[in-house]
Each structure stands twice: as structure tokens, then as C-alpha cells.
Design a protein around this motif. Structure first.
Motif, PDB file in Angstrom:
ATOM      1  N   GLN A 137       0.843  -1.185   0.000  1.00 27.83           N
ATOM      2  CA  GLN A 137       0.000   0.000   0.000  1.00 27.83           C
ATOM      3  C   GLN A 137       0.887   1.246   0.000  1.00 27.83           C
ATOM      4  OE1 GLN A 137      -3.621  -0.265   1.926  1.00 27.83           O
ATOM      5  NE2 GLN A 137      -3.245  -2.292   2.784  1.00 27.83           N
ATOM      6  N   ASP A 138       0.270   2.364  -0.265  1.00 30.24           N
ATOM      7  CA  ASP A 138       1.077   3.582  -0.362  1.00 30.24           C
ATOM      8  C   ASP A 138       1.364   4.136   1.033  1.00 30.24           C
ATOM      9  OD1 ASP A 138       2.442   5.849  -0.864  1.00 30.24           O
ATOM     10  OD2 ASP A 138       1.034   6.629  -2.377  1.00 30.24           O
ATOM     11  N   ILE A 139       2.508   3.762   1.540  1.00 30.86           N
ATOM     12  CA  ILE A 139       2.835   4.103   2.922  1.00 30.86           C
ATOM     13  C   ILE A 139       3.141   5.588   3.108  1.00 30.86           C
ATOM     14  CG2 ILE A 139       3.624   1.771   3.459  1.00 30.86           C
ATOM     15  CD1 ILE A 139       6.491   2.774   3.224  1.00 30.86           C
ATOM     16  N   HIS A 140       3.302   6.303   1.999  1.00 31.02           N
ATOM     17  CA  HIS A 140       3.532   7.744   2.110  1.00 31.02           C
ATOM     18  C   HIS A 140       2.225   8.519   2.229  1.00 31.02           C
ATOM     19  CE1 HIS A 140       7.877   7.637   1.443  1.00 31.02           C
ATOM     20  NE2 HIS A 140       7.608   6.616   0.659  1.00 31.02           N
ATOM     21  N   LYS A 141       1.103   7.841   1.986  1.00 27.90           N
ATOM     22  CA  LYS A 141      -0.190   8.533   2.034  1.00 27.90           C
ATOM     23  C   LYS A 141      -1.069   8.080   3.186  1.00 27.90           C
ATOM     24  CE  LYS A 141      -0.654  10.127  -2.700  1.00 27.90           C
ATOM     25  NZ  LYS A 141      -0.993   9.606  -4.018  1.00 27.90           N
ATOM     26  N   ILE A 142      -1.014   6.777   3.502  1.00 29.21           N
ATOM     27  CA  ILE A 142      -1.927   6.267   4.551  1.00 29.21           C
ATOM     28  C   ILE A 142      -1.474   6.750   5.936  1.00 29.21           C
ATOM     29  CG2 ILE A 142      -2.939   4.185   5.567  1.00 29.21           C
ATOM     30  CD1 ILE A 142      -2.174   2.741   2.972  1.00 29.21           C
ATOM     31  N   PRO A 143      -2.411   7.323   6.703  1.00 27.66           N
ATOM     32  CA  PRO A 143      -2.050   7.742   8.073  1.00 27.66           C
ATOM     33  C   PRO A 143      -2.170   6.565   9.048  1.00 27.66           C
ATOM     34  CG  PRO A 143      -4.306   8.404   7.581  1.00 27.66           C
ATOM     35  CD  PRO A 143      -3.792   7.691   6.352  1.00 27.66           C
ATOM     36  N   VAL A 144      -1.389   6.608  10.148  1.00 28.28           N
ATOM     37  CA  VAL A 144      -1.452   5.513  11.134  1.00 28.28           C
ATOM     38  C   VAL A 144      -2.856   5.387  11.718  1.00 28.28           C
ATOM     39  CG1 VAL A 144       0.975   5.403  11.802  1.00 28.28           C
ATOM     40  CG2 VAL A 144      -0.538   6.971  13.000  1.00 28.28           C
ATOM     41  N   GLY A 145      -3.592   6.503  11.768  1.00 27.85           N
ATOM     42  CA  GLY A 145      -4.959   6.461  12.280  1.00 27.85           C
ATOM     43  C   GLY A 145      -5.828   5.426  11.585  1.00 27.85           C
ATOM     44  N   MET A 146      -5.458   5.071  10.327  1.00 30.64           N
ATOM     45  CA  MET A 146      -6.260   4.107   9.582  1.00 30.64           C
ATOM     46  C   MET A 146      -5.941   2.652   9.921  1.00 30.64           C
ATOM     47  SD  MET A 146      -6.977   5.240   5.680  1.00 30.64           S
ATOM     48  CE  MET A 146      -7.368   3.533   5.272  1.00 30.64           C
ATOM     49  N   ILE A 147      -4.765   2.414  10.459  1.00 29.77           N
ATOM     50  CA  ILE A 147      -4.378   1.007  10.683  1.00 29.77           C
ATOM     51  C   ILE A 147      -4.163   0.677  12.157  1.00 29.77           C
ATOM     52  CG2 ILE A 147      -3.229   0.926   8.430  1.00 29.77           C
ATOM     53  CD1 ILE A 147      -0.592   0.682  10.436  1.00 29.77           C
ATOM     54  N   MET A 148      -4.171   1.682  13.018  1.00 29.16           N
ATOM     55  CA  MET A 148      -3.865   1.435  14.430  1.00 29.16           C
ATOM     56  C   MET A 148      -4.963   0.646  15.142  1.00 29.16           C
ATOM     57  SD  MET A 148      -4.608   5.227  16.000  1.00 29.16           S
ATOM     58  CE  MET A 148      -6.291   5.819  16.231  1.00 29.16           C
ATOM     59  N   THR A 149      -4.582   0.028  16.244  1.00 24.84           N
ATOM     60  CA  THR A 149      -5.572  -0.539  17.159  1.00 24.84           C
ATOM     61  C   THR A 149      -6.126   0.655  17.913  1.00 24.84           C
ATOM     62  OG1 THR A 149      -4.272  -2.548  17.403  1.00 24.84           O
ATOM     63  CG2 THR A 149      -5.920  -2.112  19.106  1.00 24.84           C
ATOM     64  N   ARG A 150      -7.464   0.738  17.971  1.00 30.88           N
ATOM     65  CA  ARG A 150      -8.091   1.968  18.429  1.00 30.88           C
ATOM     66  C   ARG A 150      -8.744   1.786  19.797  1.00 30.88           C
ATOM     67  NH1 ARG A 150      -9.834   6.578  15.984  1.00 30.88           N
ATOM     68  NH2 ARG A 150      -8.902   6.039  13.989  1.00 30.88           N
ATOM     69  N   MET A 151      -8.788   2.838  20.591  1.00 30.80           N
ATOM     70  CA  MET A 151      -9.546   2.835  21.844  1.00 30.80           C
ATOM     71  C   MET A 151     -10.986   2.474  21.517  1.00 30.80           C
ATOM     72  SD  MET A 151      -7.912   3.478  24.635  1.00 30.80           S
ATOM     73  CE  MET A 151      -8.872   4.334  25.888  1.00 30.80           C
ATOM     74  N   PRO A 152     -11.754   1.723  22.315  1.00 34.42           N
ATOM     75  CA  PRO A 152     -11.375   1.248  23.657  1.00 34.42           C
ATOM     76  C   PRO A 152     -10.682  -0.113  23.661  1.00 34.42           C
ATOM     77  CG  PRO A 152     -13.674   0.733  23.241  1.00 34.42           C
ATOM     78  CD  PRO A 152     -13.117   1.320  21.962  1.00 34.42           C
ATOM     79  N   ASN A 153     -10.145  -0.545  22.498  1.00 34.97           N
ATOM     80  CA  ASN A 153      -9.521  -1.882  22.458  1.00 34.97           C
ATOM     81  C   ASN A 153      -8.052  -1.858  22.857  1.00 34.97           C
ATOM     82  OD1 ASN A 153     -11.963  -3.009  21.394  1.00 34.97           O
ATOM     83  ND2 ASN A 153     -11.394  -2.121  19.412  1.00 34.97           N
TER      84      ASN A 153
END
Lengths: 214, 214
Positions: A137-153
Motif C-alpha cells: 500500500q502507499d505508505i507515504h499517504k496512509i495515516p497511522v490512524g487508519m491502521i492502528m488498534t483503536r480505543m477502547p480496544n
């Protein structure tokens, strides 16, 4: 496995107490054909170490504790605040590429992600990043917010938790580290978490090595 | 930090011995205005726990040991062979891509690499792989043999080493895991290493949690 090599007599005393509890020191002395004075040091030791419990006018009890319990207690007393590392924090908008660069520069295995209000919102690991990169995937465009484990998990610990609590969370959730947070009520009265540190398997291994150092 | 809450009297005894060693039990009793009999249990305990040492006809010495030494001994007794995990092994010809797939399938952080004779020849970590992938190289063509850390620059442990030894190597060399090997002489009389296991920070954290469990 045991550290103290208990003497034969001490082991015998424990066996006697196990079978006959509550039992007085006179009775123990009698069944061993010894005087109470002879047993005094043994009983003091076994009581102090927590294997036996003495109740006045009743006698000795077997607590069920082993030497291992004893060491366990110690690990429960080491606090997160005394062993935590600095957290490495990025924002949700950080690109995957920049996150990887940060990971290498800071030499950590996990990045914590905070939202615009500077509260914990996610976690991203070396493993998550590797998976995305291999996926072409285009790692220069995708933000970490899209792939991170998110609260409340997200599993986290507080300063006053023990390093043992942190280790348990890490093992149970099969993760590499947990953020250390401070709970804060925001202007809406909701609980939010400020990231104040990091406990990883490295911190635990470090404590392990420090304890074992002579 | 201490597990046993030593009594005021026991702490006083340790202080007296520290200052006046070697010192007999009579002398300790005298300076505390107590009888020897009263001190017997305290001295027995402090000696047993290893804080004091008693030499016949000389007296008591302060060993310099703390309760921490005592726990450290325990960690030195847990053997690698009792705690190791299965190793995940690839050959030098394995492509970076296949190595990454193996890493995810087996859910480990480090792969061990063996040569054609099935002896340890390298180690490749999640971090090494991430670095290559971000570098935009052709991961379907490059073999791990080209990017791995190669013998003799590999730290390893043996079955009979302690988990403490493994933890120390991991911390000192800032790595995530060490291969467990068996040393073997090959047909040329040279020492080679057969991979028999893996000790990672996860194994150490697991031991930590087991010790702390009540």
C-alpha cells in the motif's frame, strides 16, 4: 525449585503442621522428641518466611505458601512508575512511512497514537507496520490512524500498578508493550487517558536482569 | 523494596554486625541489653537468609547480601531447557517475502537461519525485515542469507544455561531473542551449533508472570 535449602528438620516440622494443624510448639517438639528451645529458631524462620502462621493460644497453621509465593510478592511490589520508559507518541495523521522512520529512530517496537486533544487514541506495532508495507500500500499517504488498534480496544496500565500487572496484561493480550496512562476527566466529564510512559517486554526483562544481578 | 518485613531488632542486629564484625552473639546481646537466648531466633533467621554469616569461634559477619540477592539466586536456577520455545527456522535461500510470511504464520519476532548442513548460520528479526521492505528492494528475489546477522556475530545460549543468562544476553546485545543451541563437532572437528530452541523476551515475561502468580 527453592532458594532456601530448608533443613530436614524444618521440612519435617512443615509436614507435621500440615497434618495436625492447629498444633502447639510443645506438640511439635514432642512428636520430634526434641525440646521447644531447640525448635524455636526453626519455627521463627518458617513463620517469618510465611510458610507457617502462629496464632496465640491456638498454635501453628500451614499457610499453603511456598517460597515461590514469597518471590511473587516481591514482583507485585515493584511499581510501573519506577520502571517505565518514555513513550514514543505520534499523531493519527502521521503517515505509515513517517511512523516507521520514528520507530527506527527511537528504536522502539510500538508507537502510541494520540488525538488532537493529546489523549491516547491508538497503538501501532512493528508487526502492524510490516503487514501494511508488505501489502504494497502507499505508505507515504496512509495515516497511522487508519491502521492502528483503536480505543477502547487498548490495554493500558497506571503508575501505581505493579510491573507484574503490566507483565500479565502483555502476556494475556499477546502484545509487546502497554502504554502507561494518567486518567483525566475532560471538559465533558468523560474519562480520557494521557500517555505518560511505556512498559514493554524489554522493561520486564530489564527488571528480571536487575533482580538477578549479584 | 523488601519482601520480609524485618523487625526493628533484626535491623539493629544487622547494623551492629556491619559496624563491629566479626562479633559474637554475646557481644551483640550485650550491646542490645538482651540475653543470647532472646536473640537466637533472630540470628538464625538472618544467617539462614544469607544476610549474616556465622563462623565458629570467630563470630558473625555481614555478607553484604540483601534480600534481592536471595531472589536473584532463584532466577539463576531456572534453566533454559525448562522454559524454551520451539525455534522457527528458515534456510539461507528463503526469500525475504517468504521469511515475512513465516514470521506472521508462526507469530514470532525472530527467525533463525540454518545452512545446508542444518547448523545455525544466521538470525533475522522483524526489524531487519521491516528495514528491507521499506527500502523498496525486491523482496521476492533477495534471500534472507543476504540480510541476516551472520555467525560468528550471533549470541546464543545452551540448555543448561539459566533463564537469567539468556535475559542478560538479550539486554546486553539489545536483541529480542536468542537461539538455544547444542554444540556439535562436525566431520572436520570444528564446533557447529544445532538450533534446538528459542528464548525471547516473551519467555522471560512468561516466567516473570508465573513467578508472580499466586
Amino acid at each position: 525449585m527453592s532458594i532456601i535449602e530448608f533443613s530436614k528438620r524444618q521440612k519435617k516440622i512443615v509436614e507435621i503442621v500440615k497434618k495436625n494443624q492447629p498444633i502447639t510448639s510443645e506438640q511439635i517438639a514432642e512428636s520430634l522428641h526434641l525440646t521447644r528451645a531447640t525448635l524455636r529458631a526453626d519455627l521463627a524462620l518458617l513463620t517469618m518466611v510465611g510458610i507457617l502462621d502462629a496464632r496465640p493460644k491456638v498454635g501453628y497453621f500451614y499457610t499453603g505458601n511456598s517460597i515461590q509465593t514469597f518471590i511473587g510478592d516481591y514482583l507485585h511490589k515493584i511499581k510501573v512508575e519506577d520502571t517505565k520508559s518514555f513513550p514514543v507518541i505520534v499523531s493519527e495523521e502521521t503517515t505509515i512511512y513517517d511512523a516507521i522512520v520514528t520507530l527506527f529512530l527511537e528504536d522502539v517496537g510500538t508507537l502510541f497514537v494520540q488525538n488532537k486533544d493529546k489523549y491516547l487514541s491508538g497503538v501501532v506495532s512493528r508487526k502492524d507496520l510490516l503487514k501494511i508495507v508488505v501489502g504494497n500500500q502507499d505508505i507515504h499517504k496512509i495515516p497511522v490512524g487508519m491502521i492502528m488498534t483503536r480505543m477502547p480496544n487498548i490495554v493500558f496500565v497506571h503508575d501505581k500498578d505493579s510491573i507484574y500487572d503490566a507483565a500479565l496484561e502483555i502476556m494475556e493480550h499477546e502484545i509487546d508493550s502497554v502504554p502507561v496512562v494518567e486518567s483525566i476527566k475532560d471538559q465533558h466529564g468523560e474519562v480520557q487517558y494521557k500517555i505518560t510512559g511505556r512498559i514493554s517486554k524489554t522493561n520486564i526483562t530489564k527488571v528480571f536482569v536487575e533482580i538477578g544481578k549479584e
